[in-house]
Design a protein around this motif. Sequence first.
Motif, PDB file in Angstrom:
ATOM      1  N   THR A 165       0.969  -0.995   0.020  1.00  0.00           N
ATOM      2  CA  THR A 165       0.342  -0.108  -0.003  1.00  0.00           C
ATOM      3  C   THR A 165       1.015   1.206  -0.063  1.00  0.00           C
ATOM      4  OG1 THR A 165      -0.061   0.401   2.437  1.00  0.00           O
ATOM      5  CG2 THR A 165      -1.698  -1.322   1.344  1.00  0.00           C
ATOM      6  N   SER A 166       0.463   2.493  -0.056  1.00  0.00           N
ATOM      7  CA  SER A 166       1.049   3.529   0.052  1.00  0.00           C
ATOM      8  C   SER A 166       1.754   3.933   1.272  1.00  0.00           C
ATOM      9  CB  SER A 166       0.166   4.825  -0.522  1.00  0.00           C
ATOM     10  OG  SER A 166      -0.853   4.967   0.579  1.00  0.00           O
ATOM     11  N   PRO A 197      -4.618  -0.686  -3.921  1.00  0.00           N
ATOM     12  CA  PRO A 197      -5.151   0.538  -4.061  1.00  0.00           C
ATOM     13  C   PRO A 197      -4.660   1.184  -5.200  1.00  0.00           C
ATOM     14  CG  PRO A 197      -3.282   0.453  -2.216  1.00  0.00           C
ATOM     15  CD  PRO A 197      -3.777  -1.015  -2.783  1.00  0.00           C
ATOM     16  N   TRP A 198      -5.425   2.231  -5.771  1.00  0.00           N
ATOM     17  CA  TRP A 198      -5.046   3.057  -6.842  1.00  0.00           C
ATOM     18  C   TRP A 198      -3.819   3.863  -6.649  1.00  0.00           C
ATOM     19  CZ3 TRP A 198      -4.796   8.532  -6.360  1.00  0.00           C
ATOM     20  CH2 TRP A 198      -5.245   8.833  -5.214  1.00  0.00           C
ATOM     21  N   ASP A 199      -3.279   4.413  -5.457  1.00  0.00           N
ATOM     22  CA  ASP A 199      -2.233   5.064  -5.244  1.00  0.00           C
ATOM     23  C   ASP A 199      -0.827   4.367  -5.109  1.00  0.00           C
ATOM     24  OD1 ASP A 199      -2.732   3.941  -2.762  1.00  0.00           O
ATOM     25  OD2 ASP A 199      -2.967   5.887  -1.657  1.00  0.00           O
ATOM     26  N   GLU A 227       4.976   3.942  -6.364  1.00  0.00           N
ATOM     27  CA  GLU A 227       5.632   2.851  -5.580  1.00  0.00           C
ATOM     28  C   GLU A 227       6.379   1.908  -6.603  1.00  0.00           C
ATOM     29  OE1 GLU A 227       7.906   0.584  -2.410  1.00  0.00           O
ATOM     30  OE2 GLU A 227       7.277   2.878  -2.722  1.00  0.00           O
ATOM     31  N   HIS A 283     -12.850   4.280  -8.413  1.00  0.00           N
ATOM     32  CA  HIS A 283     -11.334   3.606  -8.625  1.00  0.00           C
ATOM     33  C   HIS A 283     -10.527   3.885  -9.736  1.00  0.00           C
ATOM     34  CE1 HIS A 283      -8.294   0.676  -7.399  1.00  0.00           C
ATOM     35  NE2 HIS A 283      -8.508  -0.183  -8.494  1.00  0.00           N
ATOM     36  N   LYS A 333      -9.582   7.490 -10.167  1.00  0.00           N
ATOM     37  CA  LYS A 333      -8.239   7.932  -9.417  1.00  0.00           C
ATOM     38  C   LYS A 333      -7.156   7.303  -9.877  1.00  0.00           C
ATOM     39  CE  LYS A 333     -10.794   8.984  -5.306  1.00  0.00           C
ATOM     40  NZ  LYS A 333     -11.319   8.132  -3.870  1.00  0.00           N
ATOM     41  N   LEU A 334      -7.070   6.111 -10.201  1.00  0.00           N
ATOM     42  CA  LEU A 334      -5.927   5.552 -11.165  1.00  0.00           C
ATOM     43  C   LEU A 334      -5.217   6.064 -12.094  1.00  0.00           C
ATOM     44  CD1 LEU A 334      -4.007   2.883 -10.859  1.00  0.00           C
ATOM     45  CD2 LEU A 334      -5.778   1.723 -12.374  1.00  0.00           C
ATOM     46  N   SER A 365      -3.831   9.228 -11.416  1.00  0.00           N
ATOM     47  CA  SER A 365      -2.471   9.181 -10.924  1.00  0.00           C
ATOM     48  C   SER A 365      -1.476   8.751 -11.833  1.00  0.00           C
ATOM     49  CB  SER A 365      -2.353   7.931  -9.715  1.00  0.00           C
ATOM     50  OG  SER A 365      -1.095   7.385  -9.335  1.00  0.00           O
ATOM     51  N   THR A 366      -1.761   8.069 -13.013  1.00  0.00           N
ATOM     52  CA  THR A 366      -0.939   7.977 -14.124  1.00  0.00           C
ATOM     53  C   THR A 366      -0.513   8.951 -14.787  1.00  0.00           C
ATOM     54  OG1 THR A 366      -2.681   7.327 -15.715  1.00  0.00           O
ATOM     55  CG2 THR A 366      -2.051   5.567 -14.293  1.00  0.00           C
ATOM     56  N   GLU A 382      -0.859  12.108 -13.667  1.00  0.00           N
ATOM     57  CA  GLU A 382       0.391  13.055 -12.918  1.00  0.00           C
ATOM     58  C   GLU A 382       1.539  12.745 -12.675  1.00  0.00           C
ATOM     59  OE1 GLU A 382       0.533  14.317  -8.135  1.00  0.00           O
ATOM     60  OE2 GLU A 382      -0.900  12.758  -8.743  1.00  0.00           O
TER      61      GLU A 382
END
Length: 229
Positions: free
Chosen positions: A122-123, A149-151, A155, A177, A180-181, A184-185, A187
């Motif tokens: 996880t994050s 998790p998407w975040d 990592e 979900h 948000k994923l 994140s990609t 970003e």
Amino acid sequence: MTEAGRDTDADISIRNLLTVYNINQPDKKITFYNTWAKRYEKDLAVINYQAHVFAAEVLDPVFPKERDNALVLDVACGTGGVAEQLQKLGFKNFHGIDGSERMLKIAESKGLYQRLTCWIVTSDNPLPIEPGSYDLVTIVGGLAQQHLPWDILPEMLRVTKPGGFICFTLRAEESDHRSKLLASTQELVNKGLWEKVVERYVENWQKDMLETGLSEEYADGVVAVYKKK
């Protein structure tokens, strides 16, 4: 059900699939995967699950052909389906991570992995791995809703070598979900940390599961490959 009231093998498969889709708590999901491990591959065949095959097909033309020394980290490796497919493409060096000890035992029995680690990433629980360790990191199926998790993408990027590849899969239907994923990609692209190599929309990804059971309709999916800068 049979006439005698006993579940058929297909009934058991569908019940297991419904169970895993409906468990929200991570600890309970891991407990279920441990009990499910021996039937896992048989049950996924009922929905014609092929994400590991699709991922390998998309990776093959974009990853360099010299693969003898490439080191692969297979995140949420399960029983080893991804390594089985990548071995056919010339990859030989695999490390696997999964939260289920019994799934890892089956993966170990296939003789493809040089290292297997039981770990829930996880994050807040980063991988026990040095930065820049892997030529390829795969997350096939693990980013499904109510799984990893998407975040965690930063990592995955951390443990990838500069110039290395990250491949992940996800279902195509809209969800919070998934949104948000994807944010994140993007970003990570905007920050100049990785670049998109290919993203392939795949129809007939797998048979869909409804709350009432197995659908004859197919859900679609996506395979994405990024390269670390």
